[in-house]
Design an enzyme around this catalytic site. Structure first.
Site, mmCIF file in Angstrom:
data_model
loop_
_atom_site.group_PDB
_atom_site.id
_atom_site.type_symbol
_atom_site.label_atom_id
_atom_site.label_comp_id
_atom_site.label_asym_id
_atom_site.label_seq_id
_atom_site.Cartn_x
_atom_site.Cartn_y
_atom_site.Cartn_z
ATOM 1 N N ARG A 150 10.033 23.441 87.814
ATOM 2 C CA ARG A 150 9.438 24.705 87.408
ATOM 3 C C ARG A 150 8.700 25.325 88.585
ATOM 4 N NH1 ARG A 150 8.884 27.885 83.143
ATOM 5 N NH2 ARG A 150 6.901 28.706 82.404
ATOM 6 N N THR A 420 16.388 33.288 80.442
ATOM 7 C CA THR A 420 16.784 31.881 80.440
ATOM 8 C C THR A 420 18.239 31.568 80.077
ATOM 9 O OG1 THR A 420 14.529 31.467 79.706
ATOM 10 C CG2 THR A 420 15.972 29.606 79.720
ATOM 11 N N THR A 438 15.716 29.239 84.434
ATOM 12 C CA THR A 438 15.258 30.588 84.117
ATOM 13 C C THR A 438 14.686 31.336 85.310
ATOM 14 O OG1 THR A 438 13.868 31.852 82.571
ATOM 15 C CG2 THR A 438 12.902 29.871 83.494
ATOM 16 N N VAL A 439 14.749 32.673 85.239
ATOM 17 C CA VAL A 439 13.934 33.516 86.119
ATOM 18 C C VAL A 439 12.865 34.210 85.268
ATOM 19 C CG1 VAL A 439 15.596 33.860 87.975
ATOM 20 C CG2 VAL A 439 15.671 35.391 85.989
ATOM 21 N N ASN A 440 12.641 33.695 84.068
ATOM 22 C CA ASN A 440 11.728 34.250 83.066
ATOM 23 C C ASN A 440 12.309 35.515 82.452
ATOM 24 O OD1 ASN A 440 9.565 34.072 81.391
ATOM 25 N ND2 ASN A 440 8.051 34.821 82.827
ATOM 26 N N GLU A 459 7.793 34.188 86.863
ATOM 27 C CA GLU A 459 7.238 33.085 86.084
ATOM 28 C C GLU A 459 5.712 33.132 86.006
ATOM 29 O OE1 GLU A 459 9.350 31.132 83.674
ATOM 30 O OE2 GLU A 459 10.391 31.452 85.562
ATOM 31 N N SER A 490 5.528 26.235 79.355
ATOM 32 C CA SER A 490 6.889 26.689 79.060
ATOM 33 C C SER A 490 7.307 26.241 77.669
ATOM 34 C CB SER A 490 7.851 26.100 80.098
ATOM 35 O OG SER A 490 9.183 26.135 79.618
ATOM 36 N N SER A 491 8.217 26.986 77.047
ATOM 37 C CA SER A 491 8.798 26.586 75.760
ATOM 38 C C SER A 491 10.139 25.905 75.932
ATOM 39 C CB SER A 491 9.019 27.796 74.858
ATOM 40 O OG SER A 491 7.850 28.516 74.678
ATOM 41 N N GLY A 512 12.946 31.826 75.122
ATOM 42 C CA GLY A 512 11.491 31.794 75.131
ATOM 43 C C GLY A 512 10.901 31.115 73.925
#
Ligand SMILES: *[C@@H]1O[C@H](CO)[C@@H](O)[C@H](O)[C@H]1NC(C)=O
Ligand SMILES: *[C@@H]1O[C@H](CO)[C@@H](O)[C@H](O)[C@H]1NC(C)=O
Ligand SMILES: *[C@@H]1O[C@H](CO)[C@@H](O)[C@H](O)[C@H]1NC(C)=O
Ligand SMILES: *[C@@H]1O[C@H](CO)[C@@H](O)[C@H](O)[C@H]1NC(C)=O
Ligand SMILES: *[C@@H]1O[C@H](CO)[C@@H](O)[C@H](O)[C@H]1NC(C)=O
Length: 634
Positions: A150, A420, A438-440, A459, A490-491, A512
């Protein structure tokens, strides 16, 4: 669940993920949207920027039709094989992963090739400018390793850095965390890889340099983020060449990204973390006003730990420790359901009601988590993993009613993240990889580094900050405040499922805050309720955000024309218990692989015996039909 209790302090949990993931394209900037909307009305629409944000935040683009989609996308969301499979949310990347397995690659080799491919063809969701989590279960070992790649807060970041401009936590170069994906992929490859590192990059380099067909989902995402793309020279150069937005079916080139990947393929991740690619990236970021430095890149460290292991409902679930809140969150909900003492507890409309109630407690509790390297969250982790604690919560859940949000012990404002991609791999030896990357938000911070072709993540948006105005009116969670080097909550919830120490499944999702409910529902559908794999993924889902106190149920026509709608019977049952219901045209996207043996799981015969005889089961891989991906098999 026995998370290797003795090592609890070593766990890091990140429980927060994004909303809206299902669609994954709508650029709803989290908790501040409501505040922005009110501001917009007050300001009588004097600000065009503000109007732009409103447009980006809604979901009217869902009406787009995909009649013209190429046959290569969508459909055949399920494949079977007794050898090896990959389930990604893009068929080309599943096939690239499988081509690696055909050459004798380990599941981790395939994961590297698949992840790098996804960063090229699904740039709105993931890429080497982002980060993620990977769980690897080796067929030779009892446990699994958790690779935490992350993003971290840059060294120049601080708790108050967004005080003057709250939006810069989500938009632009200041929203960027130090990328971890390449470092994490390399670390896993060093441990497990069998094929040359360089060979794993070749297919993605080709796609980036020679062009790839824009899939319907990417086309939709480009359209719904048009303003964002057209206002950034880097994004525009790739996704709207000559000022014209690419559509599904067009060819997209990202030659600069191809060159960056080539350098990393040749020199290894050092090209990115201490070499020319990194220097060009830092230069672009700083020119745009960001704070990323070479020192940040050189300092980046992947964190490799034992996976969290949770024994519940007859299965072992292996997943990520915090700063992911995914597995500890899922553990709490499953332990609550398990404490009813019957597999019937999760069944039907009543099972759904109980799960929703458990989810509400879980969301409230997970906001006490954060990066365990910076905050002492060992008490929250052990509570969320404890069957006794779950039993105590179950006593507060009633089959005849639901309650207002404060009943669920909420203290802190929810993290609401986005974007994501998730994929699952199982190889010929039954090594398994579950990876969420992910890149958010869609297209991260809305900046593409022109000299490297890399999309910058946002992020930093997943941290809590003291000054944010949020719709739930709760204070921000201090365990998730920014510190240099810290990882945001994070989820994401990539998991591997074992039954009697035998690989039974691999699951994960994108979307998310919707990830944990979605992965839970897919797990329950298949492993507890006995649905077939495709049905388990496709079945209509419900979501909840605690605040507002509304059950969101799926009602929409997905990309392949199939209509997904929660049954009238279930809606009626929930409404009778006082749930407020609202239709949602979207949700998380889940990929699933299961291994089944000729003897059905509940035939009474222990699977472990079969495995000891060296018999391999049949693999079924499913890519969520809600997105236009396809799985692939040898
Ligand atoms: C990795 O996680 C463990 C457990 O939380 C922690 O002790 C260690 O410092 C972490 N390492 C890094 C590089 O973050
Ligand atoms: C970065 O590269 C330089 C040489 O260019 C080397 O001296 C240094 O040790 C490297 N640093 C790291 C952290 O790898
Ligand atoms: C973390 O908090 C727990 C109590 O919640 C305490 O027992 C433990 O000693 C603390 N650990 C550290 C490293 O401070
Ligand atoms: C729900 O059931 C409990 C007993 O199990 C009862 O005390 C309560 O009044 C009921 N609530 C509603 C809303 O019917
Ligand atoms: C589901 O959506 C359709 C429109 O696509 C609408 O006609 C229908 O009333 C909706 N049903 C529910 C239960 O929301």
């Amino acid at each position: 669940m026995m998370l290797r209790e003795q090592k609890k302090e070593k766990l890091e949990a990140s429980l927060l993920a994004d909303d809206d993931g299902g669609i994954g394209n709508s650029r709803n900037r989290g908790g501040i949207t409501v505040a922005l909307l009110s501001y917009c009305f007050l300001a009588l629409f004097v600000s065009l920027t503000c109007v732009g944000l409103i447009l980006r935040g809604n979901s009217s683009f869902l009406a787009v039709s995909f009649e013209n989609s190429k046959p290569e996308f969508g459909n055949s969301g399920v494949v079977e094989s007794d050898k090896a499979v990959v389930a990604a949310d893009d068929g080309r990347c599943s096939e690239i992963g499988v081509s690696v397995l055909e050459k004798g690659g380990h599941a981790v080799d395939a994961a590297v090739a698949t992840a790098v491919c996804l960063g090229v063809v699904n740039p709105m969701a993931s890429g080497i400018g982002g980060g993620g989590f990977m769980v690897v279960h080796s067929s030779s070992g009892p446990g699994a390793l958790a690779f935490d790649m992350r993003e971290t807060a840059p060294l120049a970041a601080s708790q108050d850095m967004y005080e003057a401009d709250g939006q810069s936590k989500y938009d632009g170069p200041l929203s960027m965390g130090v990328p971890g994906e390449l470092a994490g992929l390399h670390e896993a490859w060093l441990k497990y890889g069998r094929l040359p590192w360089k060979s794993l990059f070749e297919p993605a380099i080709k796609l980036a340099k020679e062009g790839f067909v824009v899939a319907p989902y990417l086309g939709k995402s480009i359209a719904s983020n048009a303003g964002l793309i057209l206002s950034d020279p880097g994004l525009q150069q790739v996704y709207a060449p000559a000022g014209k937005l690419l559509k599904a079916g067009d060819i997209c080139y990202n030659v600069k990204l191809g060159l960056s990947l080539e350098a990393v393929a040749e020199q290894g991740p050092v090209a990115f973390y201490n070499g020319t690619v990194g220097e060009m990236l830092v230069n672009d970021v700083q020119k745009a006003g960001g704070i990323l430095t070479m020192e940040d890149l050189r300092n980046y460290r992947v964190n490799v730990t034992d996976a969290v292991a949770v024994n519940t409902m007859g299965y072992t679930i292996l997943g990520m420790p915090p700063p992911s809140s995914g597995t500890v969150g899922m553990s709490l909900v499953l332990n609550i359901l398990n404490s009813y003492g019957s597999s019937e507890a999760a069944k039907g409309s009543l099972g759904l009601h109980r799960m929703i109630e458990a989810l509400k407690f879980m969301f409230a509790l997970r906001m006490n988590l954060g990066d365990p390297d910076f905050v002492n969250i060992s008490k929250t982790i052990s509570e969320m993993l404890s069957p006794e604690f779950a039993k105590g919560i179950r006593e507060r859940i009633f089959d005849n009613t639901t309650f207002p949000p404060e009943y669920y012990m909420h203290r802190w404002s929810q993290l609401r993240d986005h974007g994501t991609s998730h994929f699952c791999v199982v190889d010929a030896d039954r090594n398994a990889v579950s990876m969420t990357t992910t890149v958010n938000y869609p297209f991260g911070g809305g900046v593409l580094s022109p000299s490297t072709g890399i999309v910058l993540n946002n992020e930093m948006g997943d941290f809590s900050i003291p000054t944010e105005v949020v719709p739930d009116k709760l204070p921000p969670a201090p365990t998730n405040f920014i510190k240099p080097n810290k990882r945001p909550l994070s989820s994401m919830n990539p998991i591997v499922v074992l039954k009697d120490n035998q690989l039974a499944g691999v699951i994960g999702g994108s979307g998310g805050m919707n990830i944990i409910p979605a992965v839970l529902q897919v797990f329950i559908n298949h492993f507890i309720l006995g649905m077939q794999p495709l049905e388990a993924v496709q079945s209509p889902r419900v979501y909840h955000k605690l605040i507002p106190n509304i059950v969101l149920y799926e009602n929409w026509t997905i990309i392949d024309g199939e209509h997904i709608e929660l049954s009238e019977e279930k809606r009626h049952f929930l409404a009778e218990r006082g749930h407020q219901l609202k239709a949602q045209s979207g949700g998380a996207i889940c990929q699933l692989i299961v291994q089944t043996f000729q003897r059905p799981i509940n035939s009474g015969r222990k699977l472990g015996k079969i495995s000891n005889n060296g018999v391999l089961g049949m693999l079924t891989a499913v890519s969520d039909p809600r997105k236009d991906g396809r799985p692939a098999a040898i």
